[in-house]
Design a protein around this motif. Sequence first.
Motif, PDB file in Angstrom:
ATOM      1  N   ILE A  32      12.232 -21.267  -3.447  1.00 29.04           N
ATOM      2  CA  ILE A  32      10.851 -21.027  -3.161  1.00 29.04           C
ATOM      3  C   ILE A  32      10.747 -19.610  -2.210  1.00 29.04           C
ATOM      4  CG2 ILE A  32       8.593 -21.618  -2.199  1.00 29.04           C
ATOM      5  CD1 ILE A  32       9.360 -23.245  -4.756  1.00 29.04           C
ATOM      6  N   ILE A  33      10.121 -18.823  -2.668  1.00 28.83           N
ATOM      7  CA  ILE A  33      10.260 -17.320  -2.016  1.00 28.83           C
ATOM      8  C   ILE A  33       8.740 -17.214  -1.270  1.00 28.83           C
ATOM      9  CG2 ILE A  33      10.357 -14.727  -1.691  1.00 28.83           C
ATOM     10  CD1 ILE A  33      12.152 -17.482  -4.203  1.00 28.83           C
ATOM     11  N   LEU A  34       8.914 -16.947  -0.011  1.00 30.22           N
ATOM     12  CA  LEU A  34       7.406 -16.907   0.649  1.00 30.22           C
ATOM     13  C   LEU A  34       7.370 -15.608   1.471  1.00 30.22           C
ATOM     14  CD1 LEU A  34       6.769 -20.187   2.506  1.00 30.22           C
ATOM     15  CD2 LEU A  34       6.077 -19.589   0.110  1.00 30.22           C
ATOM     16  N   CYS A  35       6.404 -14.673   1.346  1.00 30.13           N
ATOM     17  CA  CYS A  35       6.147 -13.317   1.796  1.00 30.13           C
ATOM     18  C   CYS A  35       4.762 -13.451   2.785  1.00 30.13           C
ATOM     19  CB  CYS A  35       6.017 -12.288   0.679  1.00 30.13           C
ATOM     20  SG  CYS A  35       5.835 -10.731   1.183  1.00 30.13           S
ATOM     21  N   ASN A  36       5.170 -12.448   3.983  1.00 29.11           N
ATOM     22  CA  ASN A  36       3.783 -12.201   4.865  1.00 29.11           C
ATOM     23  C   ASN A  36       4.214 -10.780   5.165  1.00 29.11           C
ATOM     24  OD1 ASN A  36       2.809 -11.911   7.953  1.00 29.11           O
ATOM     25  ND2 ASN A  36       1.625 -13.231   6.313  1.00 29.11           N
ATOM     26  N   VAL A  37       3.030  -9.846   4.975  1.00 26.61           N
ATOM     27  CA  VAL A  37       3.266  -8.605   5.510  1.00 26.61           C
ATOM     28  C   VAL A  37       2.160  -8.410   6.537  1.00 26.61           C
ATOM     29  CG1 VAL A  37       3.026  -6.320   4.608  1.00 26.61           C
ATOM     30  CG2 VAL A  37       4.222  -7.886   3.074  1.00 26.61           C
ATOM     31  N   ASN A  38       2.763  -7.938   7.422  1.00 24.35           N
ATOM     32  CA  ASN A  38       1.504  -7.887   8.549  1.00 24.35           C
ATOM     33  C   ASN A  38       0.745  -6.233   8.122  1.00 24.35           C
ATOM     34  OD1 ASN A  38       0.536  -6.382  10.921  1.00 24.35           O
ATOM     35  ND2 ASN A  38       1.423  -8.101  12.060  1.00 24.35           N
TER      36      ASN A  38
ATOM     37  N   ALA B  26      -1.667  -5.979  -2.252  1.00 27.32           N
ATOM     38  CA  ALA B  26      -2.109  -5.849  -1.131  1.00 27.32           C
ATOM     39  C   ALA B  26      -0.771  -5.983  -0.169  1.00 27.32           C
ATOM     40  CB  ALA B  26      -3.200  -6.852  -0.451  1.00 27.32           C
ATOM     41  N   TYR B  27       0.267  -6.896  -0.450  1.00 29.81           N
ATOM     42  CA  TYR B  27       1.408  -6.583   0.206  1.00 29.81           C
ATOM     43  C   TYR B  27       2.206  -5.165   0.406  1.00 29.81           C
ATOM     44  CZ  TYR B  27       2.335 -11.673  -0.349  1.00 29.81           C
ATOM     45  OH  TYR B  27       2.219 -13.090  -0.466  1.00 29.81           O
ATOM     46  N   GLU B  28       1.874  -4.341  -0.516  1.00 33.34           N
ATOM     47  CA  GLU B  28       2.405  -3.193  -0.626  1.00 33.34           C
ATOM     48  C   GLU B  28       1.620  -2.087   0.114  1.00 33.34           C
ATOM     49  OE1 GLU B  28       4.735   0.086  -1.485  1.00 33.34           O
ATOM     50  OE2 GLU B  28       5.167  -1.941  -1.770  1.00 33.34           O
ATOM     51  N   SER B  29       0.178  -2.206   0.325  1.00 37.36           N
ATOM     52  CA  SER B  29      -0.631  -1.070   0.865  1.00 37.36           C
ATOM     53  C   SER B  29      -0.394  -1.718   2.583  1.00 37.36           C
ATOM     54  CB  SER B  29      -2.078  -1.494   0.639  1.00 37.36           C
ATOM     55  OG  SER B  29      -2.591  -2.489   0.547  1.00 37.36           O
ATOM     56  N   HIS B  30      -0.348  -2.929   2.732  1.00 35.69           N
ATOM     57  CA  HIS B  30      -0.101  -3.442   4.137  1.00 35.69           C
ATOM     58  C   HIS B  30       1.364  -2.929   4.930  1.00 35.69           C
ATOM     59  CE1 HIS B  30      -3.827  -5.716   4.067  1.00 35.69           C
ATOM     60  NE2 HIS B  30      -3.365  -6.677   3.589  1.00 35.69           N
ATOM     61  N   PHE B  31       2.264  -3.145   3.963  1.00 35.52           N
ATOM     62  CA  PHE B  31       3.762  -2.617   4.301  1.00 35.52           C
ATOM     63  C   PHE B  31       3.703  -1.178   4.514  1.00 35.52           C
ATOM     64  CE2 PHE B  31       8.128  -1.692   3.254  1.00 35.52           C
ATOM     65  CZ  PHE B  31       8.901  -2.180   4.480  1.00 35.52           C
TER      66      PHE B  31
ATOM     67  N   ARG C 294       8.745  -8.312  -7.513  1.00 39.61           N
ATOM     68  CA  ARG C 294       7.807  -9.509  -7.925  1.00 39.61           C
ATOM     69  C   ARG C 294       6.869  -9.720  -7.019  1.00 39.61           C
ATOM     70  NH1 ARG C 294      12.431 -13.557  -9.466  1.00 39.61           N
ATOM     71  NH2 ARG C 294      10.452 -14.896 -10.211  1.00 39.61           N
ATOM     72  N   LEU C 295       7.030  -9.930  -5.697  1.00 37.93           N
ATOM     73  CA  LEU C 295       6.077 -10.165  -4.826  1.00 37.93           C
ATOM     74  C   LEU C 295       4.738  -9.419  -4.903  1.00 37.93           C
ATOM     75  CD1 LEU C 295       8.507 -11.169  -1.731  1.00 37.93           C
ATOM     76  CD2 LEU C 295       6.824 -12.713  -3.015  1.00 37.93           C
ATOM     77  N   ILE C 296       5.197  -8.232  -4.971  1.00 41.04           N
ATOM     78  CA  ILE C 296       3.942  -7.081  -5.067  1.00 41.04           C
ATOM     79  C   ILE C 296       3.094  -7.378  -6.301  1.00 41.04           C
ATOM     80  CG2 ILE C 296       3.343  -4.770  -5.420  1.00 41.04           C
ATOM     81  CD1 ILE C 296       5.778  -3.758  -3.864  1.00 41.04           C
TER      82      ILE C 296
END
Length: 149
Positions: A71-77, A130-135, A123-125
């Motif tokens: 399981i892959i989890l992601c968090n982008v500040n 929004a992960y990409e814009s936050h990153f 794949r996460l993006i």
Amino acid sequence: MMDRFGATRLGVWMIKHVIAPLHRLLYRLSGGRLFASSGAGREVLLLTTTGRLTGKDRTTPVYYLRDGNRIILCNVNPGFERTNPWVINLRAHPIARLQIGSEIAEYQAREATEAEIDLYWPRLIQIWPAYESHFQKSGRRAIFILERR
């Protein structure tokens, strides 16, 4: 529209303080039958971590990828908030409980290697743009690989 809203300050606040608590409640009450997906290929699980300071269980809904048994989890500040508590808790106590649908199990977590980040980031993006814009704004992300114990 939801993707763009999730990349805004108001969207982040709404997700954190309104949507996530409601999502968690309905997911639990339905035994994982409701809100296990939020559409557009976005699968949701409930992640329960142990608070690094309090020792109390903390549960939050999180989008995830499945890669075989992993399981892959992601968090982008987003750059205007502190690091998400589940990230800090998982780093301090890498054993987590996941509820995926009606199934609940313990998982061992570790941070992804650079090669794994290169593999999973596109794949996460796709799941949550929004992960990409936050990153792009903050340059800070945390990607975890969890395997069942």
